[in-house]
Scaffold this motif. Structure first.
Motif, PDB file in Angstrom:
ATOM      1  N   UNK A   2      75.960  15.619-120.788  1.00 42.34           N
ATOM      2  CA  UNK A   2      74.857  16.068-119.937  1.00 42.34           C
ATOM      3  C   UNK A   2      75.061  15.463-118.551  1.00 42.34           C
ATOM      4  N   UNK A   3      74.886  16.282-117.521  1.00 43.27           N
ATOM      5  CA  UNK A   3      74.954  15.768-116.157  1.00 43.27           C
ATOM      6  C   UNK A   3      73.567  15.917-115.547  1.00 43.27           C
ATOM      7  N   UNK A   4      72.904  14.791-115.273  1.00 46.28           N
ATOM      8  CA  UNK A   4      71.518  14.839-114.805  1.00 46.28           C
ATOM      9  C   UNK A   4      71.307  13.891-113.629  1.00 46.28           C
ATOM     10  N   UNK A   5      70.305  14.217-112.823  1.00 52.35           N
ATOM     11  CA  UNK A   5      69.852  13.352-111.732  1.00 52.35           C
ATOM     12  C   UNK A   5      68.425  12.942-112.064  1.00 52.35           C
ATOM     13  N   UNK A   6      68.219  11.815-112.731  1.00 52.14           N
ATOM     14  CA  UNK A   6      66.886  11.447-113.224  1.00 52.14           C
ATOM     15  C   UNK A   6      65.871  11.172-112.127  1.00 52.14           C
ATOM     16  N   UNK A   7      66.334  10.666-110.978  1.00 51.70           N
ATOM     17  CA  UNK A   7      65.412  10.288-109.912  1.00 51.70           C
ATOM     18  C   UNK A   7      65.751  11.052-108.643  1.00 51.70           C
ATOM     19  N   UNK A   8      64.808  11.857-108.164  1.00 48.84           N
ATOM     20  CA  UNK A   8      65.019  12.572-106.908  1.00 48.84           C
ATOM     21  C   UNK A   8      66.061  13.651-107.004  1.00 48.84           C
ATOM     22  N   UNK A   9      66.009  14.455-108.066  1.00 53.03           N
ATOM     23  CA  UNK A   9      66.963  15.554-108.215  1.00 53.03           C
ATOM     24  C   UNK A   9      66.932  16.444-106.987  1.00 53.03           C
TER      25      UNK A   9
ATOM     26  N   UNK B 154      75.678  10.936-121.433  1.00 57.90           N
ATOM     27  CA  UNK B 154      74.916  11.360-120.262  1.00 57.90           C
ATOM     28  C   UNK B 154      75.594  10.816-119.008  1.00 57.90           C
ATOM     29  N   UNK B 155      75.882  11.691-118.063  1.00 56.90           N
ATOM     30  CA  UNK B 155      76.368  11.249-116.750  1.00 56.90           C
ATOM     31  C   UNK B 155      75.150  11.185-115.836  1.00 56.90           C
ATOM     32  N   UNK B 156      74.770   9.972-115.466  1.00 58.16           N
ATOM     33  CA  UNK B 156      73.572   9.759-114.666  1.00 58.16           C
ATOM     34  C   UNK B 156      73.942   9.702-113.188  1.00 58.16           C
ATOM     35  N   UNK B 157      73.591  10.744-112.459  1.00 56.47           N
ATOM     36  CA  UNK B 157      73.783  10.751-111.007  1.00 56.47           C
ATOM     37  C   UNK B 157      72.611   9.992-110.395  1.00 56.47           C
ATOM     38  N   UNK B 158      72.882   8.827-109.829  1.00 52.76           N
ATOM     39  CA  UNK B 158      71.803   7.952-109.346  1.00 52.76           C
ATOM     40  C   UNK B 158      71.333   8.278-107.935  1.00 52.76           C
ATOM     41  N   UNK B 159      71.586   9.499-107.480  1.00 50.86           N
ATOM     42  CA  UNK B 159      71.075   9.940-106.188  1.00 50.86           C
ATOM     43  C   UNK B 159      69.556   9.799-106.148  1.00 50.86           C
TER      44      UNK B 159
ATOM     45  N   UNK C 140      68.009   1.799-119.716  1.00 45.68           N
ATOM     46  CA  UNK C 140      67.174   2.087-120.879  1.00 45.68           C
ATOM     47  C   UNK C 140      67.987   2.334-122.144  1.00 45.68           C
ATOM     48  N   UNK C 141      69.231   2.801-121.979  1.00 42.38           N
ATOM     49  CA  UNK C 141      70.074   3.174-123.111  1.00 42.38           C
ATOM     50  C   UNK C 141      70.533   1.945-123.900  1.00 42.38           C
ATOM     51  N   UNK C 142      70.577   2.066-125.228  1.00 42.08           N
ATOM     52  CA  UNK C 142      71.045   0.978-126.082  1.00 42.08           C
ATOM     53  C   UNK C 142      72.221   1.411-126.963  1.00 42.08           C
ATOM     54  N   UNK C 143      72.771   2.588-126.680  1.00 42.88           N
ATOM     55  CA  UNK C 143      73.835   3.101-127.558  1.00 42.88           C
ATOM     56  C   UNK C 143      75.144   3.356-126.815  1.00 42.88           C
ATOM     57  N   UNK C 144      75.305   2.752-125.621  1.00 44.09           N
ATOM     58  CA  UNK C 144      76.551   2.922-124.861  1.00 44.09           C
ATOM     59  C   UNK C 144      76.825   4.389-124.576  1.00 44.09           C
ATOM     60  N   UNK C 145      75.798   5.137-124.201  1.00 38.08           N
ATOM     61  CA  UNK C 145      75.932   6.589-124.073  1.00 38.08           C
ATOM     62  C   UNK C 145      75.739   7.108-122.655  1.00 38.08           C
ATOM     63  N   UNK C 146      75.653   6.225-121.664  1.00 40.68           N
ATOM     64  CA  UNK C 146      75.377   6.660-120.299  1.00 40.68           C
ATOM     65  C   UNK C 146      76.447   6.150-119.338  1.00 40.68           C
ATOM     66  N   UNK C 147      76.976   7.079-118.515  1.00 41.08           N
ATOM     67  CA  UNK C 147      77.832   6.722-117.383  1.00 41.08           C
ATOM     68  C   UNK C 147      76.949   6.721-116.138  1.00 41.08           C
ATOM     69  N   UNK C 148      76.925   5.613-115.449  1.00 40.47           N
ATOM     70  CA  UNK C 148      76.084   5.466-114.254  1.00 40.47           C
ATOM     71  C   UNK C 148      76.942   5.719-113.016  1.00 40.47           C
ATOM     72  N   UNK C 149      76.584   6.722-112.231  1.00 32.41           N
ATOM     73  CA  UNK C 149      77.353   7.115-111.037  1.00 32.41           C
ATOM     74  C   UNK C 149      76.472   6.974-109.795  1.00 32.41           C
TER      75      UNK C 149
END
Length: 454
Positions: free
Chosen positions: A229-236, A262-267, A284-293
């Motif tokens: 999943x490629x998402x922008x959680x804050x300020x998409x 999950x690829x988290x676009x931190x824009x 928030x993740x506890x399962x090593x499932x997020x790439x922070x970009x």
């Protein structure tokens, strides 16, 4: 090689203009696959710019796939250049305001602090610092990034998890290599990210968005076949929508249950205006499932052109296997940036810029409500440097764009950024980052006067 295609840049060449001129020359057939380019020093002398500017242009073109080569060796035109439109999205020139690239205006840049860090590093530079081990590892910079993330985002990571990139194109292409032939869902079908992943062989579906953010539940049974999943959680961008707490939980649970990533676009992380700031998915993740970009280019360009990712342990081996050759930033830049972060200048810069942007945002919203009342509906976004406005439908798109030009208002049609979405019709984006308080009221007044006349 004849450098006549760069003649119009003599005396005014920048990294961006060099990249544009070389890509245009390749696309037009003026430069052939396999052809050797002059050295960065020769191009710098011909155009009258610094060698650092040319090196940065080369780095970006290598990341895009237009050039091939390594440091200390010759640079050649690639045999398989990528299509530029799929790597960086540029709105038409007649609608593109100066800050739509996502960078802050010059008046908000910490130039004195950056200069201090540069001078300090230049004064103590030694030949030993040019060893390949020091340059490739970037240990001190990665450690500084870990400290910055721990203090500001609650993200706990080690330098081995941090990967540094020389710009957006380099970072996005590295991500695209991870997703080849695997199922993926990405926000905004018309975005450059969507097209880039698709171009590189990912099986991409659109991830729908509503007022609470990305909806994995809307994928139905198709969500079971996804790996990314490629998402922008804050300020998409451009809506400024922030992912709700419930949606954050849904995404993290999806990743845990389906062994997805999950690829988290931190824009937008830096500039949140709600009473409570939203945490990162990575924290928030506890399962090593997020790439922070995250990009520092948007905060510091043209002083710095650098992005970084935090890769979870379970994906480190796969990442380095798919991206064996990473381009490192110039030595002085990464040393100065290390000081800049460790001395607290980056956090000070973010706080200072946030205060100014919050005032500019408030002034713009107030002026729009005062002049247009119910004739303009403003989105409830609480992050980023843009707002989305829907004007009364009795005013045509053409007349709105024309009036904005007359008023000098940085406005663009929303459908340029999210193609094929019916919600974008009659919506417009206004970038307030460079709109000082003194001129905002005047510009909106002119816009309202033009609207009345039409």
């Amino acid at each position: 090689m004849d450098l006549c295609f760069l003649k119009n840049l003599q005396g005014r060449a920048t990294t961006r203009s060099l990249v544009a001129s070389i890509t245009q020359a390749v696309d037009a057939g003026l430069l052939s696959a396999g052809e050797k380019l002059p050295s960065s020093r020769e191009i710098a002398q011909f155009t009258g710019t610094s060698r650092t500017t040319v090196v940065r242009a080369f780095d970006e073109l290598i990341a895009r796939g237009y050039l091939t080569g390594r440091k200390g060796q010759a640079t050649y035109i690639s045999n398989t250049p990528c299509e530029p439109a799929l790597l960086s999205f540029e709105p038409p020139m007649d609608l593109k305001p100066a800050t739509f690239s996502g960078t802050l205006p010059i008046d908000l840049l910490p130039i004195k602090e950056w200069q201090k860090c540069l001078v300090h590093q230049c004064s103590k530079l030694t030949a030993n610092q040019f060893t390949s081990d020091t340059v490739q590892e970037l240990r001190a910079l990665k450690q500084a990034i870990c400290g910055f993330l721990r203090r500001t985002e609650g993200i706990l990571c080690t330098p081995s998890n941090v990967v540094v990139f020389t710009g957006t194109a380099h970072a996005m292409q590295s991500l695209a290599r991870l997703t080849v032939n695997e199922g993926m869902a990405c926000e905004n079908k018309g975005s450059a990210a969507f097209e880039l992943f698709q171009k590189h062989g990912a099986l991409v579906s659109e991830l729908s968005i509503d007022s609470a953010g990305a909806r994995i539940d809307a994928m139905g049974t198709a969500a079971m076949g996804l790996k990314w999943l490629y998402v922008t959680p804050t300020g998409s961008r451009p809506s400024g929508i922030t992912l709700s707490d419930a949606r954050r939980y849904e995404l993290i649970e999806w990743a845990r249950m389906h062994s997805g990533t999950i690829i988290e676009n931190a824009t937008g992380t830096e500039f949140q205006y709600a009473a409570k700031s939203s945490p990162s998915l990575f924290a928030q993740d506890r399962s090593n499932s997020v790439i922070y970009h995250r990009s520092l280019t948007g905060l510091l360009h043209p002083l710095v052109n650098l992005e970084f990712m935090v890769i979870p342990d379970r994906l480190l081996e796969k990442f380095h296997a798919s991206c064996p050759e990473l381009i490192t930033p110039p030595l002085i830049e990464h040393l100065a940036l290390t000081d800049f972060i460790n001395d607290g200048f980056l956090e000070k810069h973010i706080r200072s810029a946030w205060k100014v942007l919050r005032r500019r945002r408030q002034m713009l919203i107030f002026a729009l409500k005062q002049r247009f009342d119910c004739k303009a509906e403003i989105s409830s976004s609480h992050a980023g440097t843009q707002i989305v406005v829907r004007f009364d439908n009795q005013w045509t798109k053409e007349s709105i764009v024309k009036a904005a030009k007359i008023a000098g208002l940085p406005l663009s049609e929303n459908d340029l950024f999210c193609a094929d979405s019916p919600n974008c019709i009659s919506e417009f984006i206004i970038d307030f980052s460079a709109m000082d308080e003194a001129s905002t009221e005047q510009k909106i007044q002119v816009l309202a006067a033009e609207w009345t006349q039409s």
